[in-house]
Design a protein around this motif. Structure first.
Motif, mmCIF file in Angstrom:
data_model
loop_
_atom_site.group_PDB
_atom_site.id
_atom_site.type_symbol
_atom_site.label_atom_id
_atom_site.label_comp_id
_atom_site.label_asym_id
_atom_site.label_seq_id
_atom_site.Cartn_x
_atom_site.Cartn_y
_atom_site.Cartn_z
ATOM 1 N N GLN A 3 0.801 -1.225 0.000
ATOM 2 C CA GLN A 3 0.000 0.000 0.000
ATOM 3 C C GLN A 3 0.836 1.278 0.000
ATOM 4 N N MET A 4 2.144 1.192 -0.205
ATOM 5 C CA MET A 4 3.003 2.385 -0.202
ATOM 6 C C MET A 4 3.910 2.383 -1.434
ATOM 7 N N ARG A 5 3.856 3.490 -2.162
ATOM 8 C CA ARG A 5 4.749 3.687 -3.309
ATOM 9 C C ARG A 5 5.815 4.718 -2.896
ATOM 10 N N LEU A 6 7.050 4.302 -2.933
ATOM 11 C CA LEU A 6 8.138 5.147 -2.440
ATOM 12 C C LEU A 6 8.388 6.312 -3.406
ATOM 13 N N VAL A 7 8.460 7.530 -2.850
ATOM 14 C CA VAL A 7 8.818 8.727 -3.612
ATOM 15 C C VAL A 7 10.220 9.197 -3.234
ATOM 16 N N LYS A 8 10.517 9.216 -1.945
ATOM 17 C CA LYS A 8 11.823 9.690 -1.492
ATOM 18 C C LYS A 8 12.148 9.021 -0.168
ATOM 19 N N PHE A 9 13.407 8.576 -0.014
ATOM 20 C CA PHE A 9 13.832 7.915 1.222
ATOM 21 C C PHE A 9 15.134 8.546 1.688
ATOM 22 N N GLU A 10 15.096 9.147 2.865
ATOM 23 C CA GLU A 10 16.277 9.729 3.494
ATOM 24 C C GLU A 10 16.311 9.290 4.943
ATOM 25 N N PRO A 11 17.473 9.268 5.580
ATOM 26 C CA PRO A 11 17.524 8.921 7.003
ATOM 27 C C PRO A 11 16.635 9.850 7.832
ATOM 28 N N GLY A 12 15.652 9.287 8.497
ATOM 29 C CA GLY A 12 14.744 10.050 9.333
ATOM 30 C C GLY A 12 13.567 10.644 8.599
ATOM 31 N N ILE A 33 10.782 9.946 5.155
ATOM 32 C CA ILE A 33 10.305 9.123 4.045
ATOM 33 C C ILE A 33 9.090 9.807 3.435
ATOM 34 N N GLU A 34 9.047 9.862 2.106
ATOM 35 C CA GLU A 34 7.875 10.363 1.391
ATOM 36 C C GLU A 34 7.306 9.218 0.577
ATOM 37 N N VAL A 35 6.018 8.969 0.750
ATOM 38 C CA VAL A 35 5.361 7.869 0.047
ATOM 39 C C VAL A 35 4.067 8.363 -0.570
ATOM 40 N N GLN A 36 3.590 7.592 -1.530
ATOM 41 C CA GLN A 36 2.273 7.828 -2.128
ATOM 42 C C GLN A 36 1.414 6.612 -1.824
ATOM 43 N N PRO A 37 0.446 6.717 -0.900
ATOM 44 C CA PRO A 37 -0.382 5.559 -0.551
ATOM 45 C C PRO A 37 -1.237 5.118 -1.737
#
Length: 630
Positions: free
Chosen positions: A513-522, A524-528
């Motif tokens: 249920q989560m599409r990753l947009v951006k991943f950084e330490p601490g 996270i941006e996702v598109q549900p």
């Protein structure tokens, strides 16, 4: 059927019910109420009827419902009396104030008035019986103001009978009133209920029931103690008829002054103080003492199922006292129950009380259906005693993480029994630290050595048996505990962490249920996805912070994200299947077996990718003796 009446004050046998032929008349009929003031515990209904009669808003039909023995048929007769109340020169209108006997009152209350027709629906269930009512309803009453039809146990009517009654019930003649009584309101069609005013007659509260029994016993000149009356009222379960029947039985059983012991012997009840002693044995884990106490109560006539029911009642009382201390001020609670109940409420955890209630609730049904009730009750007590020592899953996990092992017998290695001043048991500093970090472990516990429990009394102090060393797992050299370090580089790492924490719902949400947009330490941006719960992103951030000990911010992005982990895996699998189908060897094999298909592809870890092709059986299937020519 006869319902019970409940006189409130000045109870005496009605003159018209005098025993003219010398035959004994049971209390339930002898003291049947005659007016609305005599009804006990039904004040809301009486107030509603009084206001309706005073304003002239008299309904065409009433539905009286409630458990057995609360006065449904009696109330119907009194209501019919109020509708037709007439005293020449004094009153000539419907009223609930029935100070003196009217012209029709005696005949109505005796069930022989020509215009008040009572019908038992249990024996008159057909459409023909209802047709007689609808045909007769067209004619005006002979002498009274209203023609009243009282149908008892109305839920027993057939569907055809209900349907035949609907039209007349909806638009009855002005001179016709219907009064229905039933114990099974859910079996009455909604089409009938919607045409009636419904009154739910409540169970009679125990203090009021005790007062009623006291007034009747005084009127009968019967010597009976207040404790005995309380036992009868408690056994009556809010039903005046049941309570009066038990009082009748106690009068015959006691043959004179009736004591509480006489009632206990008659009903198969256990002494409440002994039930509390049994509760203490069980909660402290003293299985032998609990079984001896149960056997002793059984010897003097106590029913094992009733004993367990009393244990469940006391468990409920202790739970209420723990939540609402003022619950002990109820007059139905004895002084012993109040004092000792408060002691238990201070020492026992809510988890233990809840677990005890569940075991007893199931155990009562087991004992009632068991061929040997006493043996079944013994096993329930054994289950309770050991359950009192068992930690719940969260506590067991905390103990294991802190270095202590749950003993083989099921006892939790904790430091003390829970009460103030409780003595220390063996267990070492790790167990003491676990106990301090888990207040829920303050319930009485037992340390088990060799499969037999060593028990500490619930009230604290020395153990009942000599202390023995606790059983722990082999000691290991472990470094000082430090904050766990988790390296998260993508959503797959987050899903793996959720799997490690055994949070399967969150793992599934991360993967599907989560599409990753951006991943950084601490951060996270996702598109549900469209089927994702509204709060899944916030829940994901909270759990990451809890699991890692580091703050993580998970936010929703409007940008298009990558496919979900599940979608990527499905695409990879489909690509592998496509590659496999296009492989010359697989294609040749599919050609040899019409209808065969490739359903899965598994990657072999062997360095020789073609080793499997050298299998003689595969070569034989392909029809070639030389694998090099394939």
């Amino acid at each position: 059927m006869d319902e019970i009446g409940f006189p409130q004050e000045g109870v005496s046998a009605p003159k018209d019910m005098a025993q003219q032929d010398g035959a004994y008349r049971v209390l339930a009929r002898k003291y049947r109420p005659q007016t609305f003031e005599d009804l006990v515990g039904q004040e809301p209904m009486v107030q509603t009827l009084e206001n309706a009669f005073d304003t002239g808003r008299i309904a065409q039909a009433w539905m009286l419902t409630g458990v057995r023995g609360v006065g449904k048929t009696t109330t119907a007769r009194i209501l019919a009396r109020g509708l037709n109340y007439e005293v020449p020169g004094v009153s000539d209108k419907p009223t609930v104030r029935l100070e003196q006997e009217g012209s029709h009152c005696k005949a109505i209350m005796e069930g022989r008035h020509v215009d008040v027709i009572e019908m038992d629906a249990a024996s008159h269930t057909g459409i023909s019986d209802i047709r007689e009512i609808t045909d007769a309803a067209r004619y005006r009453p002979a002498t009274a103001r209203y023609k009243v039809y009282i149908i008892d146990e109305v839920h027993m009517l057939s569907n055809a009978a209900f349907n035949g009654l609907l039209k007349t019930l909806e638009e009855p003649p002005e001179h016709v009133k219907f009064i229905f009584a039933t114990t099974e309101i859910r079996k009455v069609p909604v089409t009938v209920l919607s045409r009636c005013q419904r009154f739910d007659l409540r169970r009679i509260e125990q203090p009021k029931l005790v007062g009623l029994l006291r007034r009747i016993s005084d009127a009968e000149r019967i010597e009976i103690t207040d404790e005995a009356l309380t036992l009868i009222a408690r056994a009556g379960e809010g039903s005046a008829r049941d309570s009066l029947s038990l009082l009748d039985q106690a009068m015959a059983h006691g043959a004179g002054a009736i004591q509480a012991d006489d009632v206990r012997g008659m009903l198969g009840l256990a002494d409440r103080a002994r039930v509390i002693d049994l509760f203490e044995y069980v909660m402290s884990g003293n299985i032998a003492g609990a079984m001896d106490e149960l056997a002793a109560q059984y010897t003097v006539g106590a029913d094992p199922a009733v004993v367990l029911t009393d244990l469940a009642d006391f468990t409920h009382l202790v739970t209420r006292l723990k939540i609402v201390p003022k619950a002990g001020d109820d007059v139905s609670v004895t002084e012993t129950e109040r004092v000792r109940g408060h002691e238990f409420a201070e020492k026992l955890s809510m988890r233990l009380l809840s677990r005890t209630w569940q075991i007893l609730l199931k155990g009562v049904h087991e004992v009632q259906s068991a061929p040997k009730p006493l043996a079944a009750a013994d096993m329930v007590l054994v289950r309770l005693a050991y359950a009192a020592d068992l930690p719940d899953p969260g506590e067991a996990l905390a103990l294991l993480r802190s270095g202590g092992a749950v003993p083989a017998g099921g006892g939790a290695p904790v430091s003390q029994g829970g009460g103030s001043g409780g003595g220390q048991q063996g267990g070492g500093p790790r167990a003491a630290q676990s106990h301090a970090q888990n207040p829920a472990l303050s319930a009485p516990v037992a340390a088990v050595a060799g499969g037999r429990p060593r028990l500490e009394a619930i009230t604290g102090g020395a153990a009942q048996a000599a202390p023995q060393p606790m059983t722990y797992a082999a000691p290991q050299e472990t470094p000082e505990p430090t904050a766990p370090a988790f390296t998260l580089a993508n959503l797959r790492d987050c899903a793996a962490l959720a799997s490690e924490k055994r949070d399967i719902p969150m793992k599934v949400a991360i993967m599907r249920q989560m599409r990753l947009v951006k991943f950084e330490p601490g951060r996270i941006e996702v598109q549900p996805t469209e089927d994702a719960p509204a709060d899944i992103v916030g829940e994901f951030g909270r759990k990451l912070t809890e699991w890692t000990g580091t703050r993580w911010i998970v936010s929703v992005s409007r940008n298009q994200g990558r496919p979900t982990i599940h979608e990527e895996e499905e695409a990879n699998q489909e690509q592998m299947l496509s590659d496999a189908r296009s492989h010359p060897t697989v294609a040749a094999l599919l050609g040899k077996f019409p209808g065969a298909k490739v359903v899965d592809v598994r990657v072999q870890e062997s360095e020789d990718e073609d080793a499997e092709l050298a299998d003689p059986l595969l070569n034989e299937a392909l029809g070639d003796d030389d694998p090099d020519e394939i």
